[in-house]
Design a protein around this motif. Structure first.
Motif, mmCIF file in Angstrom:
data_model
loop_
_atom_site.group_PDB
_atom_site.id
_atom_site.type_symbol
_atom_site.label_atom_id
_atom_site.label_comp_id
_atom_site.label_asym_id
_atom_site.label_seq_id
_atom_site.Cartn_x
_atom_site.Cartn_y
_atom_site.Cartn_z
ATOM 1 N N ARG A 471 0.844 -1.177 0.212
ATOM 2 C CA ARG A 471 -0.081 -0.234 -0.012
ATOM 3 C C ARG A 471 0.851 1.322 -0.004
ATOM 4 N N PRO A 472 0.597 2.351 -0.808
ATOM 5 C CA PRO A 472 1.305 3.690 -0.798
ATOM 6 C C PRO A 472 1.469 4.032 0.678
ATOM 7 N N GLN A 473 0.633 3.930 1.432
ATOM 8 C CA GLN A 473 0.530 4.670 2.751
ATOM 9 C C GLN A 473 1.489 4.076 3.645
ATOM 10 N N PHE A 474 1.606 2.533 3.358
ATOM 11 C CA PHE A 474 2.706 1.676 4.297
ATOM 12 C C PHE A 474 4.021 2.325 3.730
ATOM 13 N N GLU A 475 4.273 2.332 2.281
ATOM 14 C CA GLU A 475 5.368 2.852 1.679
ATOM 15 C C GLU A 475 5.911 4.128 2.259
ATOM 16 N N ALA A 476 4.853 4.997 2.077
ATOM 17 C CA ALA A 476 5.449 6.301 2.935
ATOM 18 C C ALA A 476 5.678 6.585 4.381
ATOM 19 N N LYS A 477 5.035 5.684 4.856
ATOM 20 C CA LYS A 477 5.566 5.692 6.456
ATOM 21 C C LYS A 477 6.768 4.995 6.829
ATOM 22 N N TYR A 478 7.219 3.781 6.105
ATOM 23 C CA TYR A 478 8.187 2.930 6.458
ATOM 24 C C TYR A 478 8.999 2.875 5.286
ATOM 25 N N SER A 479 9.190 3.839 4.639
ATOM 26 C CA SER A 479 10.200 4.027 3.398
ATOM 27 C C SER A 479 11.751 3.855 3.766
ATOM 28 N N LYS A 480 11.849 4.617 4.969
ATOM 29 C CA LYS A 480 13.499 4.638 5.547
ATOM 30 C C LYS A 480 14.056 3.200 6.126
ATOM 31 N N LYS A 481 13.243 2.518 6.248
ATOM 32 C CA LYS A 481 13.602 1.349 6.894
ATOM 33 C C LYS A 481 13.345 0.012 6.223
ATOM 34 N N GLU A 482 14.234 -0.819 5.271
ATOM 35 C CA GLU A 482 13.826 -1.764 4.416
ATOM 36 C C GLU A 482 14.273 -3.174 4.780
ATOM 37 N N ARG A 483 13.835 -4.234 4.363
ATOM 38 C CA ARG A 483 14.326 -5.409 4.246
ATOM 39 C C ARG A 483 14.269 -6.346 2.876
ATOM 40 N N MET A 484 14.672 -7.433 2.830
ATOM 41 C CA MET A 484 14.405 -8.279 1.604
ATOM 42 C C MET A 484 13.070 -8.926 1.727
ATOM 43 N N ASN A 485 12.091 -9.041 0.638
ATOM 44 C CA ASN A 485 11.164 -9.752 0.520
ATOM 45 C C ASN A 485 11.511 -11.284 0.403
ATOM 46 N N PRO A 486 11.145 -12.080 1.172
ATOM 47 C CA PRO A 486 11.398 -13.638 0.938
ATOM 48 C C PRO A 486 10.878 -14.250 -0.370
ATOM 49 N N ILE A 487 10.049 -13.285 -1.003
ATOM 50 C CA ILE A 487 9.305 -14.173 -1.945
ATOM 51 C C ILE A 487 9.885 -13.452 -3.416
ATOM 52 N N SER A 488 9.703 -12.222 -3.524
ATOM 53 C CA SER A 488 10.379 -11.597 -4.727
ATOM 54 C C SER A 488 11.975 -11.104 -4.721
#
Length: 957
Positions: A471-488
């Motif tokens: 969701r865009p809202q989720f991306e905007a809120k937590y864009s500074k902290k990332e981790r690898m998606n286990p699927i993609s």
């Protein structure tokens, strides 16, 4: 000069993404060079030329990157638009293809095609020229064209500020993305395998079929002549592959992919097209949310009405066919054309109507049994000993039911209420409660089987949902902290566990607070009932004064309904706020969280007052002379002398009828009024003929969009109704009948709304009804518990049973007929000394109107000792026997019904045996067919090579 000429003739290079420009430019330059006669005659080494071309292409690529926004024409420019039906901004290539060809007038007038009359409109985007998001739209539309979609623009006939963008997907684009999306398409006719039958069974089937020939034709079946041949349902399907395109049944490339599939493919492309530089600047949904586009929708397939009869001239389109065979009120008794619904609206909406139709069909036996229980009460009314004793008890004087203003009353005055109570509370009620508990389990188990059949027929067995976008809202809120998606395997925003837990705790606290608000509203209704019963008892009108308790209950239910509807509006806003506060990662997680909250809020809101009446009303009032009071002021409300069940019946009947009526009005009446108002304004501006000449995209834009929550409101309404039908069905056996009548109307209302009043929703896929199935199972479990308590606590079934076997004339004989109930009414009433009344409870009248002298004693419903006993007003032994019997009944009833439910769940497999065999056989046949088709293709290629005189060594046989 040749290279510069070739570059100048290269169309739409600026609209192509940077990743694919180099290859495309090289390919186009190669093509231009090979058709130049002066270059073809030279002896230059073409490898050197191609190397030079690549260097030039790189320079050109840099040049376009720098000047792309300057030199490319603006797609929002008014110079590219013609008002009305004279607009075309499609590709140069698409224009060249239709030069000199005649455009069919029929396609023009319907507004379903581009101006060339060949390219069908697959999707519509709508924006306003006055919107400031011009640059994002330009980039988005250039990238759309780079993906291969063709585009035309058209200004609105009613508002020149509104621009319609028409999109068409050519065959190459459809084939490419159908393969990427694993769209299953038909490739071979089905071979139906018949099981081996014995001769005896064949003879029986022949006799049965011969007997059926004498019976009238089934009226509920649809006329197969009016329904189109849905080819995909009669064919084996496989994921589309361009390499094996010869395996599929393709009669016409324009109709191979139906309109719903074409729109879904285009929408898939639009969701993955960038509109701005940046990792997350992608997708149509974001452009709709930020206002760049005002609307996006696929087109309906023309008008749903026709001057000609469908029986004589056939259906003009699928929308017209759906209206005549599904949404028309004249076919309310017909089965639904689910395959056609699925083909037009997609599997998700098709599954909703399949579930609704299955639920409505399963209501028939429940409604029939409930009506039988009611009619059994009607037929046995004159033989009911309890009702006779109540009606003949003219010498029994009951104590007042409220303070001061309520008078003494004869027990015989409640004769009508005793008879009405018997209609719902009779010997068949217990068996009906057991039946409904089992019915709920059977309904869910057989729905799983029905869903499996539908999933097989609609190719949903092996379908898996794609990895959802964040969701865009989720991306905007937590864009500074990332981790690898286990699927993609790609980096994505990440929400810390502590943050997630804290948000869930706050959300749960909000839910608890809103439930407390519901309890407070119920408390307010209780106070209203307590205060109003005294007011109505002192009313001037004799009708209200003599029926003060019924008037109190009726007005309280109506006020409660108004509070329910007002709180529902508040709950929706609170649920939205709490769900957004939780920051769900994907749209499905957001939808499930919102669904759970809204169901919980509305379920508690709708049923809280019903739970109060069923389990608390009249249970904790005390006794005359020692009443329990609220805040030491208001005396708690008592049940009617005939019992509390009549209050519960009134509560359920009024709430159920009003809720269903209101929902039906809001679902259909509100869109009808809005669309009528829009048509009225158009008629005033353009006359009666103007509306009919509007193109299809203009007509669809004037319709109402599907609500933002999709099918949430439709499912929620039916789930709440399912709860009403099962949870308190022991108190109101006519609930399944009311639900059945409502659902017969609901199916046609929803169908009419989808076909005529709403824009065509995007066809989407789904394997089942989602989280709603778990909610249905929870309601089924809750219904067993509540019905056990209703029979044991609310109704008089257990006290009558205890009296018949222990205290009545048949005590110790093992009988419980009507003759064993003689004296029950007198045994269920206790005696109270009038002089023991509290000062604030003492009635204004002394009861001298009954016997000519002041009353010394009155009666009340309870099992207590008389006033002159060693322990005045203490509980009798019969009270403890009744209490023990009630608790024992609850335990036995629950365990028995739960055992039956689990046994039925175990015995009924989720997948029918014949379907399992069909799936295995189909898998085997598909492998054989693919092998045969591939072998046939290789043999044809081998023969062609032999004919051409070409032979290769070591080739495959």
């Amino acid at each position: 000069a040749g290279f510069s000429t070739a570059l100048s003739q290269t169309p739409s290079i600026s609209s192509i993404s940077s990743e694919g420009r180099e290859d495309l430019q090289v390919n186009q330059l190669e093509t231009q060079i090979w058709i130049k006669p002066d270059i073809q005659k030279t002896d230059v080494d073409f490898s050197e030329i191609l190397n030079a071309i690549q260097e030039i292409a790189k320079d050109v690529n840099i040049f376009f990157d720098e000047l792309e926004g300057v030199n490319s024409p603006s797609k929002d420019d008014d110079s590219l638009l013609h008002h009305g039906n004279l607009t075309s901004t499609s590709d140069d290539a698409s224009r060249l293809e239709v030069v000199g060809e005649e455009v069919p007038d029929k396609n023009k007038t319907k507004g379903l095609y581009f101006r060339d009359g060949k390219c069908r409109i697959d999707y519509i985007l709508v924006y306003r020229k006055s919107n400031p998001q011009t640059e994002k739209r330009e980039v988005f539309e250039r990238n759309i064209r780079a993906e291969g979609l063709q585009m035309e623009k058209e200004s609105s006939l009613t508002n020149s500020d509104i621009i319609f963008v028409k999109l068409h997907a050519p065959w190459e684009v459809l084939g490419k993305y159908a393969e990427l999306m694993n769209v299953r398409m038909p490739f071979r006719r089905k071979i139906y395998y018949l099981h081996r039958r014995y001769k005896f069974m064949n003879r029986i089937e022949k006799q049965i079929s011969r007997f059926r020939g004498w019976l009238p034709r089934k009226p509920m079946k649809l006329d197969k002549e009016t329904l189109p041949d849905l080819e995909e349902n009669d064919c084996y399907t496989a994921p589309f592959s361009q390499q094996r395109i010869h395996h599929f049944i393709i009669h016409n490339k324009d109709t191979f992919f139906n309109n719903a599939t074409r729109s879904r493919i285009v929408h898939h492309i639009l969701q993955r097209v960038k509109y701005e530089e940046g990792k997350n600047k992608i997708g149509l949904n974001r452009l709709l949310s930020n206002g760049s586009y005002e609307a996006a929708f696929p087109l309906h397939e023309g008008s749903y009405r026709s001057k000609n009869s469908i029986k004589t001239h056939g259906a003009e389109n699928h929308r017209h066919l759906l209206y005549e065979c599904w949404a028309s009120w004249g076919v309310w008794y017909k089965y639904q054309p689910l395959d056609l619904v699925r083909r037009y609206f997609g599997e998700k909406i098709g599954l909703y109507f399949a579930w609704l139709g299955w639920y409505t069909g399963m209501l028939f036996p429940a409604a029939f049994i409930g009506l039988f229980v009611f009619l059994y009460g009607v037929t046995t009314l004159n033989h009911c000993q309890v009702s006779k004793e109540v009606c003949q008890a003219t010498d029994i004087i009951m104590c007042p039911i409220c303070d001061k203003y309520c008078p003494f009353m004869r027990l015989s005055d409640s004769c009508i209420y005793a008879k009405v109570t018997h209609l719902f509370d009779n010997g068949a009620t217990v068996f009906f409660a057991v039946f409904m508990a089992v019915w709920a389990t059977v309904f869910l188990e057989f729905w799983k089987r029905r869903r499996a059949v539908i999933a097989y027929d609609w190719d949903l067995i092996d379908w898996e949902e794609e990895e959802e976008e964040i969701r865009p809202q989720f991306e905007a809120k937590y864009s500074k902290k990332e981790r690898m998606n286990p699927i993609s395997g790609k980096p994505e925003p990440y929400q810390a566990f502590a943050d997630k837990c804290s948000r869930l705790i706050v959300s749960a606290s909000g839910i608890f607070f809103m439930i407390c608000v519901v309890i407070a509203a119920v408390f307010g209704i209780v106070i209203y009932r307590v205060v109003t019963v005294s007011t109505f008892a002192a009313f001037k009108w004799a009708l209200i004064r003599n029926n003060s308790q019924v008037a109190t209950t009726g007005t309280a239910v109506c006020i409660n309904f108004c509070i329910i509807m007002l709180l529902n509006v508040l709950y929706e806003k609170v649920a939205l706020f709490l769900t957004n506060l939780e920051q769900p990662r994907t749209e499905s997680e957001w939808e499930n969280s919102f669904t759970l909250k809204m169901f919980l809020f509305q379920f508690v809101n709708l049923n809280s007052s019903t739970f109060y009446i069923a389990f608390f009303l009249g249970r904790f009032t005390g006794h005359p002379g020692a009443y329990l009071r609220l805040i030491n002021r208001w005396r708690l409300e008592e049940c009617h002398p005939s019992g509390c069940l009549i209050d519960l019946c009134m509560q359920m009947g009024i709430i159920m009828v009003l809720k269903q009526t209101w929902n039906n009005f809001m679902e259909l009446g509100y869109p009808l009024i809005q669309n009528w108002w829009t048509r009225r304004k158009l008629r005033q501006e353009y006359g009666t003929q103007g509306k009919t000449s509007f193109p299809q995209w203009e007509k669809d834009y004037n319709l109402q969009p599907m609500n933002a929550y999709g099918l949430f409101d439709e499912y929620l309404e039916m789930i709440l109704q399912f709860g009403f039908t099962t949870i308190f069905v022991a108190a109101f056996p006519l609930a399944p009948l009311l639900a059945l009548l409502n659902n017969i109307i609901e199916i046609r209302l929803d169908a009419y709304k989808f076909v005529t009043q709403w824009r065509r929703p995007l066809a989407s896929r789904a394997k089942d009804i989602g989280i709603w199935y778990g909610i249905l199972e929870g309601i089924g479990i809750l219904s067993v518990i509540t019905n056990a308590f209703v029979i044991a606590v609310t109704s008089d079934f257990i006290p009558r049973l205890v009296y018949a076997y222990k205290y009545g004339p048949c005590a110790g004989q093992g009988e419980a007929g009507q003759k064993c109930m003689v004296g029950y009414v007198n045994a269920s009433l206790s005696v109270f000394l009038v002089s023991d009344f509290e000062n604030r409870s003492e009635p204004t009248s002394n009861g001298s109107e009954f016997s000519g002298s002041p009353l010394k004693y009155c009666r009340y419903r309870d099992y207590r000792d008389p006033p002159h006993s060693p322990v005045p007003y203490g509980y009798t032994l019969q009270f403890w026997h009744v209490l023990a019997a009630r608790l024992a009944f609850i335990i036995v009833f629950e365990h028995l019904v739960f055992c039956i439910k689990h046994l039925i769940s175990y015995l009924i497999p989720d997948l029918p045996k014949d379907l399992r065999d069909r799936m295995r056989r189909e898998k085997y046949l598909i492998q054989e067919m693919m092998y045969e088709a591939e072998l046939e293709r290789l043999q044809k290629e081998r023969k062609e090579r032999k004919k051409n005189g070409k032979s290769y060594h070591n080739e495959w046989p």
